[in-house]
Design a protein around this motif. Sequence first.
Motif, PDB file in Angstrom:
ATOM      1  N   LEU A 174      13.590  11.991 -34.786  1.00 27.43           N
ATOM      2  CA  LEU A 174      13.742  11.327 -33.489  1.00 27.43           C
ATOM      3  C   LEU A 174      13.206  12.218 -32.361  1.00 27.43           C
ATOM      4  O   LEU A 174      12.539  11.732 -31.435  1.00 27.43           O
ATOM      5  CB  LEU A 174      15.211  10.981 -33.240  1.00 27.43           C
ATOM      6  N   MET A 175      13.470  13.512 -32.425  1.00 24.61           N
ATOM      7  CA  MET A 175      12.946  14.432 -31.419  1.00 24.61           C
ATOM      8  C   MET A 175      11.415  14.386 -31.390  1.00 24.61           C
ATOM      9  O   MET A 175      10.797  14.351 -30.319  1.00 24.61           O
ATOM     10  CB  MET A 175      13.416  15.868 -31.708  1.00 24.61           C
ATOM     11  N   ALA A 176      10.802  14.389 -32.580  1.00 22.49           N
ATOM     12  CA  ALA A 176       9.339  14.359 -32.657  1.00 22.49           C
ATOM     13  C   ALA A 176       8.774  13.052 -32.112  1.00 22.49           C
ATOM     14  O   ALA A 176       7.737  13.040 -31.440  1.00 22.49           O
ATOM     15  CB  ALA A 176       8.889  14.573 -34.099  1.00 22.49           C
ATOM     16  N   ARG A 177       9.464  11.946 -32.374  1.00 22.29           N
ATOM     17  CA  ARG A 177       9.001  10.633 -31.922  1.00 22.29           C
ATOM     18  C   ARG A 177       9.175  10.455 -30.414  1.00 22.29           C
ATOM     19  O   ARG A 177       8.432   9.707 -29.777  1.00 22.29           O
ATOM     20  CB  ARG A 177       9.727   9.522 -32.671  1.00 22.29           C
ATOM     21  N   LEU A 178      10.155  11.138 -29.836  1.00 22.15           N
ATOM     22  CA  LEU A 178      10.402  11.032 -28.395  1.00 22.15           C
ATOM     23  C   LEU A 178       9.683  12.115 -27.593  1.00 22.15           C
ATOM     24  O   LEU A 178       9.763  12.128 -26.365  1.00 22.15           O
ATOM     25  CB  LEU A 178      11.910  11.116 -28.107  1.00 22.15           C
ATOM     26  N   LYS A 179       8.978  12.996 -28.309  1.00 18.75           N
ATOM     27  CA  LYS A 179       8.378  14.162 -27.658  1.00 18.75           C
ATOM     28  C   LYS A 179       7.483  13.795 -26.476  1.00 18.75           C
ATOM     29  O   LYS A 179       7.526  14.432 -25.422  1.00 18.75           O
ATOM     30  CB  LYS A 179       7.573  14.962 -28.702  1.00 18.75           C
ATOM     31  N   ASP A 180       6.675  12.770 -26.641  1.00 15.79           N
ATOM     32  CA  ASP A 180       5.715  12.401 -25.590  1.00 15.79           C
ATOM     33  C   ASP A 180       6.164  11.183 -24.784  1.00 15.79           C
ATOM     34  O   ASP A 180       5.354  10.537 -24.127  1.00 15.79           O
ATOM     35  CB  ASP A 180       4.342  12.130 -26.222  1.00 15.79           C
ATOM     36  N   SER A 181       7.457  10.877 -24.847  1.00 12.77           N
ATOM     37  CA  SER A 181       7.986   9.739 -24.078  1.00 12.77           C
ATOM     38  C   SER A 181       8.271  10.158 -22.637  1.00 12.77           C
ATOM     39  O   SER A 181       8.148  11.331 -22.273  1.00 12.77           O
ATOM     40  CB  SER A 181       9.268   9.222 -24.727  1.00 12.77           C
ATOM     41  N   VAL A 216      14.551  14.749 -23.179  1.00 16.28           N
ATOM     42  CA  VAL A 216      15.314  14.789 -24.430  1.00 16.28           C
ATOM     43  C   VAL A 216      15.673  16.232 -24.791  1.00 16.28           C
ATOM     44  O   VAL A 216      14.816  17.118 -24.794  1.00 16.28           O
ATOM     45  CB  VAL A 216      14.508  14.154 -25.587  1.00 16.28           C
ATOM     46  N   VAL A 217      16.966  16.438 -25.095  1.00 15.84           N
ATOM     47  CA  VAL A 217      17.453  17.757 -25.509  1.00 15.84           C
ATOM     48  C   VAL A 217      18.147  17.597 -26.860  1.00 15.84           C
ATOM     49  O   VAL A 217      18.975  16.699 -27.041  1.00 15.84           O
ATOM     50  CB  VAL A 217      18.432  18.350 -24.484  1.00 15.84           C
ATOM     51  N   ASP A 276       8.369  22.119 -30.777  1.00 17.56           N
ATOM     52  CA  ASP A 276       7.933  22.055 -29.381  1.00 17.56           C
ATOM     53  C   ASP A 276       8.960  21.389 -28.466  1.00 17.56           C
ATOM     54  O   ASP A 276       8.642  21.025 -27.336  1.00 17.56           O
ATOM     55  CB  ASP A 276       6.601  21.296 -29.290  1.00 17.56           C
ATOM     56  N   SER A 277      10.175  21.218 -28.966  1.00 19.63           N
ATOM     57  CA  SER A 277      11.228  20.544 -28.197  1.00 19.63           C
ATOM     58  C   SER A 277      12.287  21.541 -27.740  1.00 19.63           C
ATOM     59  O   SER A 277      12.380  22.659 -28.266  1.00 19.63           O
ATOM     60  CB  SER A 277      11.883  19.459 -29.057  1.00 19.63           C
TER      61      SER A 277
END
Length: 337
Positions: free
Chosen positions: A15-22, A26-27, A104-105
Motif C-alpha cells: 500500500l505504501m508503494a502504491r500510494l507513493k506518488d499520490s 502517507v506515513v 523511499d517512504s
Amino acid sequence: MKIAVMGMGVAGSYLMARLKDSDHEVVGYERMVEERHDSICAWGTIKPTLAEFCKKTGRDFNDFLIHDGKKMHVKMNDDVKFDIGLKGLCTYNKLALIKDFIKDSKIIYGPPPSIEELEKEYDMIVDCTGFHRVYLPKLKQDFFLPTYEYKVEYPDKVPYDDFYIEPFPGMSGYFWYFPLGERWAHIGAGDYNKQHMKATDDFLKKHGGKVLQTKGRPIRLATPDRCKPYYSGKVVGVGESIGTVYALLGEGIIPSMQCVEIFLENMNDFKAYEKAVEKHFKVYAKVFNFVHAKIQKNFSFLKALPDFISIFLYMKKNEDRFGMNIKVADLMKVAKA
C-alpha cells in the motif's frame, strides 16, 4: 488526506508503494525496530500475479525470485503420495521486496502511537497489522492456526528438489517444505491440533540441516464475512486484519495485495469498500466452512458437496492464480484425509 498505514508487512508495504506518488501525505508505522523488521511465514507465492503487482510499482519481480517450482510433492500418509504440476508457484525474497516497497517512504519504527494520538494527527488510519488487528474492534468469533517455521541451511544435499507438503489428518493444517535456492529451505507447519512444532522438529531430526532462523505466529483463517467491522471511525482494515487468507492453503500474500487494490479503488467510500471486499472474497467463506467442518469433525461430504464443487470450479477457473494444475482427484484425496 494525511494517512497513517499501520504495519509494514505484505499489505502495508505494498500500500505504501502504491500510494507513493499520490496526492496524499502517507506515513508508515512498524512496531519492530528497523534492524529487527522481519517477515514471518514461508515465502511462497505465484510468479505471474506478483509480477503484475510489482509492475504497478515500477519493480521487476524477477529481482526477488528465488525458486521457480515445477512440482509439488504431496504425502497424505505412507500409502497416498502424489505430485501436483505447478505453473507459477515460486519462492521469493519476501522481506527484500517489503523493504524495497517502503525504501523511499517515511516509516516510523518502534512502538506506535495510541489510537487517540493517531486520530488527532491523521484523516485516515489503515490497519495492516495482520492477525493482531490492533486498531479495529476485536472479533466476536475468530479462528486461527498457530504456525512454526525454521529457515534451514543444508551443507550437502537438500531433502527435496521442489515444494513438499504433508497435510495433517482431518485437514487441521499441514507441514511445508519450501525451497530457497540450492542449499536453503523454509520448513514449518500450522496445525489447529497443535502438532506443528513436533512435525517441524521431526523433519529436522530426520533430514538434518542448520537452523538459521526460528519464527512462529498465528495465521487467521476466519474469512472476511466473519471479520466485520472492516472499518470504525477513521480506521479501516486491509489484508489479514479483515481475514484475507485462503483457508484451504493458508495463503495470504496475494489475497492481501488484492485487498490493497480494492481499497485503493474505494478508499473514499468505506461502505463501497466493504461491498467490494465481500464480493471479491465471497468464495472464501465456502472454503472456510469446508475446512472448518473437517477440523471440528462434523464433516459430511454429502452436505459439503455443493461447496466442494464450487471450490473446485473456482480453483480450476483460476489455475494461473493458484499456480498449480487443479485436478478433482487430487482435491478429493485431500478432502478424504
